[in-house]
Scaffold this active site. Structure first.
Site, PDB file in Angstrom:
ATOM      1  N   CYS A 251      28.694  64.768  -1.069  1.00 18.80           N
ATOM      2  CA  CYS A 251      27.630  65.090  -0.114  1.00 18.80           C
ATOM      3  C   CYS A 251      27.407  63.986   0.908  1.00 18.80           C
ATOM      4  O   CYS A 251      26.632  64.175   1.850  1.00 18.80           O
ATOM      5  CB  CYS A 251      26.332  65.390  -0.855  1.00 18.80           C
ATOM      6  N   CYS A 261      34.556  57.639 -11.440  1.00 15.32           N
ATOM      7  CA  CYS A 261      35.798  57.734 -12.200  1.00 15.32           C
ATOM      8  C   CYS A 261      36.480  56.371 -12.199  1.00 15.32           C
ATOM      9  O   CYS A 261      36.696  55.783 -11.135  1.00 15.32           O
ATOM     10  CB  CYS A 261      36.719  58.802 -11.607  1.00 15.32           C
ATOM     11  N   CYS A 264      40.388  56.991 -10.385  1.00 18.09           N
ATOM     12  CA  CYS A 264      40.543  57.235  -8.946  1.00 18.09           C
ATOM     13  C   CYS A 264      39.363  56.732  -8.131  1.00 18.09           C
ATOM     14  O   CYS A 264      39.427  56.729  -6.901  1.00 18.09           O
ATOM     15  CB  CYS A 264      40.751  58.727  -8.670  1.00 18.09           C
ATOM     16  N   CYS A 280      42.821  64.198 -10.993  1.00 18.86           N
ATOM     17  CA  CYS A 280      42.551  62.775 -10.812  1.00 18.86           C
ATOM     18  C   CYS A 280      43.862  62.109 -10.435  1.00 18.86           C
ATOM     19  O   CYS A 280      44.798  62.075 -11.230  1.00 18.86           O
ATOM     20  CB  CYS A 280      41.981  62.151 -12.085  1.00 18.86           C
ATOM     21  N   ASP A 576      64.986  28.959  19.847  1.00 14.12           N
ATOM     22  CA  ASP A 576      65.143  27.795  20.732  1.00 14.12           C
ATOM     23  C   ASP A 576      64.214  26.670  20.294  1.00 14.12           C
ATOM     24  O   ASP A 576      63.542  26.047  21.118  1.00 14.12           O
ATOM     25  CB  ASP A 576      64.873  28.190  22.184  1.00 14.12           C
TER      26      ASP A 576
END
EC number: 2.7.11.1
Length: 766
Positions: A251, A261, A264, A280, A576
């Site tokens: 939301c 979790c 994840c 997941c 160089d």
């Protein structure tokens, strides 16, 4: 249409032979029944006309099948014609059935109609048999009409998704399987890259590509399965109180107490638990998986592979350049710009920085100027969306006006809440104007911001010249160094290659690197860098012969190695490096200049680039002098040049000073017969520095160390040198800058601290 064969019946009358010249016996029997029915005066003429149109339409469908049925990828005009005829046939059959039902004698005509339809089935079976299995969109119109004559079914494909879920998607022509299933997969927290799609054919699962046209699979069943090596697990939710600013990933509202979790990182309120994706996915491991797959399909060239192997064996590896500067290069780190499409609703906000308040490590006293109520927008996606979106479908406008007038700014959000009607109209017109402006401007190159227009730089006195250009002191918002490059009338290929390299140089920021400030293309190619008030190392060592202490010489070598290590970490080869391009500020801070720019340091013939032997031969590695490889410049060639710089520091002389013939030096160094005489180094030179110098000057390129190892050796040497430590009893006031006369202000007598030594004679000694 004279070649049309296998028709649905021709009729006994001469006019009916017009529809099918090659009438078979079965078709003749069916046509005879139709003719006898037509002869019946009780049958309306309309029914008979409809039956003739049905027969003609069937013959057209058969002709299309005979012509294009065997092609795997038929032309679109054929598909349109086939769809038009099948729709027309279905409408005619429905009309016929309605008329027969209204007349009450549908039995007789149903038989004749069935015979006619069976004729089409039998005659076109050979054409349908040669169709590839992927062209299942070409269904038999007879079966469609029989199954549901009144409401023809729309072309659909049934899809079985992971976790025992399924969906139905429309089979639109020109839409790939990826585009059709992308939304369904995103709603379940998946992406096409971590799944495989199969079709069921002859009872077996056969894999198909994600770019297959979905219209070829009409009526079939597809199975989507997660790849075996994708780290897909179940969620591991824990209750968590977020003391830092966090938002719900569903939301997008403020989240204080909720769930997260552990795998994840998905965060959500308890009331949003029903909307959590079922799958997941550990995206960190998934990114590494995709990167490994990328290297499997895009192998590293042999030269870069050997270079990387050498770097690993020496204990270090050069880092890759920034993502926007390399484009197709292989050794780039995938983190700056990930090409892996991650679903927006399911990637944790604090991991991919798409939330409204991006969290990042910063000082607690630094103002959080990053806070914004508008989600960050990718400009490429925005331009693409603006190109295809209608006027009324725009949700967030972005214009080229100052931030105060952005349609998505806070001011406009408040105004939108007060008067939604007028604001919506103004917003739509603004987005339309912005869209037209973006179409006009097109895609803009970010390197254009660093181009200095002609006339803004005031070129002053000439400082010096080299093989690749002439350096002037100039004015552009202060003192700058302007290097006019020796490239006259650059070709478009040269100019584009020059801009590509400038895109790399503009990202260099280091204390030991001259700051790149911009470039100019008119009246000629020029590089603008910061102005260094000091002199070059060459000027100090060989012109004014400054006598540096050994500790200072080692520090100059350390700073030079530190700057070169940074350039190599950016995958920039100097090409160089020499004492003329190493500048010393008044406080002996080292600044390395004239780095990169392979375009300028090469010879061009038309659109082809060739390496040339130019520059200072004293600092050239043997492989560069030989020019046997297409591109002999490498990290190790810069290391050899650094070894010559160390030789200058430790001896105060240039190498091969006893040889005056330039061609002789080129021949002997290139063949490996000549090396700098290390016996000329100063007597107080540490043995470790002498060994490091010998390693950097190895004749074989692969035997030289890389700058991370060189820098570590010099730092270790600097720490091991004996130092004179300050005495602990020395007063600290002198170090604070107080002068001797400052103490006279406080020279007041005190009974506790007598100042004059003669005062002690007044006290009796017992």
């Amino acid at each position: 249409m004279a070649a049309l064969s296998g028709g649905g019946g021709g009729g006994a009358e001469p006019g009916q032979a017009l529809f099918n010249g090659d009438m078979e016996p079965e078709a003749g029997a069916g046509a005879g029944a139709a003719a006898s029915s037509a002869a019946d005066p009780a049958i309306p003429e309309e029914v008979w006309n409809i039956k003739q149109m049905i027969k003609l339409t069937q013959e057209h469908i058969e002709a299309l099948l005979d012509k294009f049925g065997g092609e795997h990828n038929p032309p679109s005009i054929y598909l349109e014609a086939y769809e038009e005829y099948t729709s027309k046939l279905d409408a005619l059959q429905q009309r016929e059935q309605q008329l027969l039902e209204s007349l009450g004698n549908g039995t007789d005509f149903s038989v004749s109609s069935s015979a006619s339809m069976d004729t089409v089935t039998s005659s076109s079976s050979s054409s349908l048999s040669v169709l590839p299995s992927s062209l299942s969109v070409f269904q038999n119109p007879t079966d469609v009409a029989r199954s549901n004559p009144k409401s023809p079914q729309k072309p659909i494909v049934r899809v079985f998704l992971p976790n025992k879920q399924r969906t139905v998607v429309p089979a639109r022509c020109g839409v790939t399987v990826r585009d059709s299933l992308k939304k369904a997969l995103m709603m379940r927290g998946l992406i096409p890259e971590c799944c495989a799609v199969y079709r069921i054919q002859d009872g077996e699962k056969k894999p198909i590509g994600w770019d297959t046209d979905i219209s070829w699979l009409t009526g079939e069943e597809l199975h989507v399965e997660v790849l075996e090596n994708v780290p897909l697990t179940t969620h591991n939710f824990v209750r968590k109180t977020f003391f830092t600013l966090a938002f719900c990933d569903f939301c997008r509202k403020l989240l204080f107490q909720g769930f997260r979790c552990q795998t994840c990182g998905y965060k959500f309120h308890q009331r949003c638990s029903t909307e959590v994706p079922l799958m997941c996915v550990n995206y960190d491991q998934l990114d590494l998986l995709f990167v490994s797959k990328f290297f499997e399909h895009h192998p590293i060239p042999q030269e870069e592979a050997s270079l990387a192997e050498t770097a690993l064996t020496s204990g270090s590896s050069p880092s890759a350049p920034a993502s926007d500067s390399i484009g197709p290069q292989i050794l780039t780190s995938p983190s700056p710009s990930k090409s892996i499409p991650i679903p927006q609703p399911f990637r944790p906000a604090d991991e991919d920085h798409r939330n409204q308040f991006g969290q990042r490590d910063r000082s607690s006293s630094a103002p959080n100027v990053h806070i914004n109520t508008i989600e960050p927008v990718n400009i490429d996606d925005l331009i693409r969306d603006q190109g295809f979106r209608g006027d009324g479908g725009s949700t967030t406008g972005l214009s080229a006006t100052p931030p105060a007038s952005l349609p998505g700014s806070l001011t406009n959000v408040k105004a939108l809440q007060k008067s939604p009607g007028p604001q919506r109209e103004r917003k739509s017109s603004s987005s339309s104007e912005d869209r037209n402006r973006m179409k006009t401007l097109g895609r803009r190159d970010s390197s254009d911001d660093w181009e200095i227009p002609d006339g803004q730089i005031t070129v002053g006195q000439r400082i010096g010249s080299g093989s690749f250009g002439t350096v002037y002191k100039g004015k552009w918002h202060g003192d700058v160094a302007v290097k006019m490059l020796n490239v006259t009338a650059p070709t478009p290929q040269q100019l584009q290659a020059f801009k590509n390299e400038v895109g790399v140089l503009r990202k260099t920021r280091h204390v030991n690197i001259l700051l790149f400030m911009g470039y100019s293309t008119k009246p000629q190619l020029a590089i603008v860098t910061q102005w260094c008030e000091g002199s070059s190392l060459y000027h100090h060592l060989h012109i004014i012969e400054t006598k540096f202490e050994m500790i200072k010489l080692i520090d100059i070598a350390r700073q030079t190695a530190q700057g070169m290590d940074y350039l190599h970490a950016k995958s920039i080869i100097h090409r160089d490096l020499k004492s003329n391009n190493i500048f010393l500020h008044e406080d002996l801070t080292v600044k390395i200049g004239d780095f990169g720019l392979a375009t300028v340091k090469s010879r061009w013939s038309g659109s082809h680039q060739f390496e040339q032997l130019s520059g200072s031969i004293l600092w050239m590695a043997p492989e560069v002098i030989r020019m046997q490889d297409k591109n002999p410049y490498s990290f190790q060639s810069d290391v050899y040049a650094f070894g010559i710089v160390l030789y200058e520091l430790m001896t105060g002389q240039l190498p091969y000073s006893n040889i005056n013939n330039r061609d002789q030096i080129i021949f002997m160094v290139g063949r490996g017969y000549l090396s700098p005489d290390l016996s000329k180094v100063r007597s107080n030179c540490p043995k470790a520095m002498k060994r490091l110098m010998a390693e950097c000057l190895k004749k074989k390129r692969d035997e030289r160390p890389l700058f991370p190892q060189i820098l570590a050796s010099i730092e270790l040497l600097a720490r091991s040198l004996p130092k004179i430590h300050r005495s602990a009893s020395e007063p600290s006031l002198n170090r604070a800058g107080f002068q001797t006369e400052d103490f006279s202000l406080y020279a007041c007598a005190s009974p506790k601290t007598p100042i004059q030594a003669g005062g002690y004679g007044a006290f009796p000694v017992h």
